[in-house]
Structure formats: C-alpha cells, structure tokens
Design an enzyme around this catalytic site. Structure first.
Site, short mmCIF file in Angstrom:
data_model
loop_
_atom_site.label_atom_id
_atom_site.label_comp_id
_atom_site.label_asym_id
_atom_site.label_seq_id
_atom_site.Cartn_x
_atom_site.Cartn_y
_atom_site.Cartn_z
N SER A 86 -2.09 -98.41 -118.25
CA SER A 86 -0.66 -98.16 -118.16
C SER A 86 0.21 -99.38 -118.42
O SER A 86 1.39 -99.23 -118.73
CB SER A 86 -0.32 -97.60 -116.77
OG SER A 86 -0.80 -98.49 -115.77
N HIS A 141 3.36 -100.87 -110.97
CA HIS A 141 3.65 -101.50 -112.27
C HIS A 141 4.75 -102.55 -112.24
O HIS A 141 5.69 -102.43 -111.47
CB HIS A 141 4.01 -100.41 -113.29
CG HIS A 141 2.94 -99.38 -113.45
ND1 HIS A 141 3.02 -98.12 -112.89
CD2 HIS A 141 1.74 -99.45 -114.07
CE1 HIS A 141 1.91 -97.45 -113.17
NE2 HIS A 141 1.12 -98.24 -113.88
N ASP A 194 7.51 -99.92 -109.97
CA ASP A 194 7.12 -98.85 -109.04
C ASP A 194 5.95 -99.35 -108.19
O ASP A 194 5.66 -100.55 -108.18
CB ASP A 194 6.81 -97.55 -109.79
CG ASP A 194 5.57 -97.66 -110.67
OD1 ASP A 194 4.87 -98.70 -110.62
OD2 ASP A 194 5.28 -96.70 -111.42
#
Ligand SMILES: *C1O[C@H](CO)[C@@H](O)[C@H](O)[C@H]1NC(C)=O
Ligand SMILES: *[C@@H]1O[C@H](CO)[C@@H](O)[C@H](O)[C@H]1NC(C)=O
Ligand SMILES: *[C@@H]1O[C@H](CO)[C@@H](O)[C@H](O)[C@H]1NC(C)=O
Ligand SMILES: *[C@@H]1O[C@H](CO)[C@@H](O)[C@H](O)[C@H]1NC(C)=O
Ligand SMILES: *[C@@H]1O[C@H](CO)[C@@H](O)[C@H](O)[C@H]1NC(C)=O
Length: 367
Positions: free
Chosen positions: A37, A332, A329
């Site tokens: 990600s 991340h 978040d």
C-alpha cells in the site's frame, strides 16, 4: 556494402561484461514499481472484492481535485514522488488500469508500470484474506508486460529498455503484521529467513526477466504506526511504539542488506540501492520539528484513541493541518512524509540509502 557491423550479440555480450545499461539519448528510465500500500496507486481499486481499498474520501483529499484514487494517502505517495524525480508527472499507471487503456497502452507501457497492491507482502499468504496481489503474482504480471513490450518493440529493444529501467520494491511490512496477527509460533530468526529467502527468489525472478537496477525500500518502524501504538497500550499499558515489531523490522533490514550484497556477486550487471526506511522514519519520530512535523503519534484521519481505532473514511475525523502529521491513517504515512522519504531515497547519504542512492542507481555514467 563494405561497412562493418558489430553484431548485436557482441554488444549485448559486452554490456553484460561491463555491467552497463546505457541510454543513447539520455531519456528518463522507465520505472516499474512493486510492493504494498505504500506504493499502490489504484491497483486494489480495480478489485471490487478486495478488502484493502482506499478509493473513497478522505483519502485523496489533497490529490488534484480532491480525488480519491485508491492511494492510501491524503494525496500522492512515495511511488509518485519517485516517479517525479525521474521525469514523470507521478507514478506510472497501475497494471490493472493499463489493461483498460486500449490504444494508449503503448505510450504508457514505455514509461513503466505500477504493480503494487495494498495489503500484499513477500509471502503469498500475506493479505490473502483481504484479496490482494502478492509479489509473486505482481512479477507474473510484469512478465506479461515484458511480452507486450516484446510484441511492440522487439526482443533486443526490450532487453535494452529493461536493462536501464528502475525497479522499485517497497514490501515486507504486511508480512510482519501477519506474523503478529497470526500469533505465529515460528521463531523470529526463522521467520526472517523465510522472508529473506522469498525476497531472494523474487529478485532473481525479476533479474531473469531482464531487470537490472533495483531500488529497494526496507521495512519502516511498523511498531510506531498509530495502530501498533494502540497494541502497545493494550498489551503493556504504556504509550510507546510496539517494540517487538520494530525489532523484527530491524533484523529484516540487516538480513536484506546481506542478501543484496551476496546477490551482487552471483548476478552480472545487478545493481541495487537499499533504502533504510527504518532509520529515516525513526530519525523523524525522535526529532520531528526540523522536518516540520508536530504530531508523529496519531493518525490524521480516523477515529478513537490516536485516531487509530477506525479507518479513514468520509465520516472519520480529520486533523486540521495535514502537513504537520507523519501518519495519514492508522497504518500509512501522509503525503508530506512520503515526499520526504522520496527526497532521501533519491539523494540521501549512505546512512539512509546504500551503497548508492537512487539518483546514482539511474546514472549510467557512474557505474
Ligand atoms: C546521492 O545523490 C546526490 C544527488 O544525485 C549525489 O550528488 C550524492 O553524491 C549522493 N549522496 C551521497 C552521500 O552519496
Ligand atoms: C484469515 O481469516 C481467518 C478468519 O477470519 C483467520 O482465522 C486467519 O488467521 C486469517 N489468516 C491470515 C493469514 O491472516
Ligand atoms: C499482453 O500480453 C499478454 C500475454 O502475452 C496478452 O494476453 C495480452 O493480450 C497483451 N496485451 C496487449 C494490450 O497487447
Ligand atoms: C499467542 O500465543 C501465546 C503462546 O503461543 C499465548 O499465550 C497467547 O495467549 C496468544 N495470544 C493471542 C492473542 O492469541
Ligand atoms: C467509517 O468507518 C467507521 C469504522 O471505523 C464506520 O463505523 C463508519 O460507518 C464508516 N463510515 C462510512 C461512511 O463508511
């Protein structure tokens, strides 16, 4: 006609001996991105069944037109900032969206492709519950791209193009998360060996498909991300990073450093740069002010304690100044943090990126 033509075979042979990948006209190198990600620019958005997606606000709030693109970020991520360093507008397009491009396929293909998939890791089992594209499958997709390039420009040109291309890989964090989520009984040193052996196989597979220049980003201090600070609080009752996870990330880095050093001797023309994401992030966490950060513990977007008890979505709470947060978040980095990381990878000193930095990796005159 009495001119002497040096056979292509000899040129390829010489370039193998010299270990060089030259670009006649100095055009920017194509970029291929693989991983998780931290580098996903929309792969998982193409998989409706994936449970690791970010194609909704507040993700993307700082992207042009405040558009959620599937990036796990308030805006651009590290793949985008690295792309910019090498002359692109942002990261190359995700493989899964190239498939939908039709006639514009070729133009995009020659710039490179992004295969990264949120939730994926080095091991196929990692993220399998979430429906993601593990690294082995990302490499299979790259093999398809190589076929497509060959169909477009032929074998020799494809070899040359891949030889000067940059391969960025950012992976490993999710394998470590998986180890702790599964409460694995595999000893830590053995788990590191399993990950490193998988990494070795992946790099050799890419090398055998023509990749030569690898920009590798190791595992950041995952124990310091807001979700793991929550774990530390729950398990040990203190406000701190979850250190067992960080220890594993550190061990992984030294093992990876050794692996890359040893691969160099066996693979002619193999060139790499290893970014120490652990050290760069830790230095920011320990001393945030010079970098402009005011909060390196909470998520900017989320809910509950440290904004880390709920995901970032449209109803989550949002911090006032996103440029002052390290974490976007619960897992991340913010766009600001990703930009800093790309700067360091591109032109940082050996304590952060070694044996050479990413700009030197691309430099054909400095083999
Ligand atoms: C890394 O990158 C910069 C910019 O390309 C280069 O000039 C420099 O020598 C490198 N830094 C180190 C410390 O090797
Ligand atoms: C997948 O999910 C199941 C049930 O939700 C869980 O028991 C299992 O540990 C998970 N596997 C992995 C690899 O995370
Ligand atoms: C790319 O290559 C694959 C495998 O050879 C092929 O199935 C696919 O049609 C190709 N795509 C394009 C756009 O050429
Ligand atoms: C993890 O495993 C250990 C021993 O293997 C056990 O004592 C502990 O309760 C387990 N924790 C969880 C959360 O399952
Ligand atoms: C946002 O996520 C929270 C859980 O973190 C959930 O309770 C809420 O319903 C979600 N909101 C939307 C709009 O999906």
């Amino acid at each position: 006609m009495a001119y002497i033509r040096i056979p292509t075979l000899v040129c390829l042979f010489l370039s193998t001996i010299l270990g060089t990948c030259t670009s006649a006209d100095g055009t920017p190198p194509p970029i291929f991105v693989l991983g998780d990600s931290t580098a996903d620019v929309g792969t998982n958005s193409h998989m409706p069944q994936s449970r690791a997606r970010a194609n909704f606000l507040h993700n993307g709030i700082d992207f042009p037109h405040s558009r959620p693109t599937g990036r796990f970020s308030n805006g651009f991520n590290s793949a985008d900032f690295l792309g910019k360093k090498f002359g692109l507008k942002r990261s190359p397009e995700p493989f899964l969206s190239l498939l939908t491009l039709g006639s514009r396929f070729k133009k995009h293909l020659l710039k490179g492709v992004n295969f990264a998939s949120g939730g994926a890791g080095l091991l196929d089992v990692t993220g399998s519950n979430l429906t993601v594209i593990p690294l082995s499958q990302q490499i299979a997709q790259f093999s398809t791209v190589r076929d497509n390039l060959t169909a477009l420009i032929g074998h020799d040109e494809t070899d040359k193009l891949l030889c000067r291309s940059l391969f960025f890989i950012s992976t490993g964090s999710n394998d470590i998360f998986g180890y702790f989520v599964a409460n694995s009984t595999i000893p830590k040193s053995e788990f590191i060996n399993i990950l490193i052996s998988a990494y070795s196989d992946h790099i050799v597979a890419l090398y055998n498909l023509g990749a030569r220049k690898f920009g590798i980003i190791s595992i950041p201090p995952v124990g310091c991300c807001p979700s793991q600070r929550l774990r530390q609080k729950a398990v040990n009752g203190v406000d701190d990073c979850f250190n067992p996870m960080n220890d594993l990330a550190l061990d992984f880095h030294s093992a990876l450093d050794n692996l890359l050093g040893s691969l160099t001797t066996g693979l002619p023309g193999f060139k790499y740069s290893l970014g120490n994401a652990f050290r760069m992030t830790m230095d920011v966490i320990r001393n945030p002010q010079p970098f402009g950060f005011e909060n390196v513990e909470s998520a900017c977007c989320g809910s509950g304690h440290l904004n880390a008890q709920g995901i970032c979505n449209r109803t989550a709470s949002l911090c006032p100044d996103r440029r002052t947060y390290l974490f976007w978040d619960l897992f991340h980095p913010t766009m600001k943090a990703s930009s800093l990381a790309a700067d360091t990878l591109y032109s940082g000193p050996p304590i952060y990126v070694s044996p050479i930095n990413f700009s030197q990796l691309a430099d054909n005159n400095n083999q």
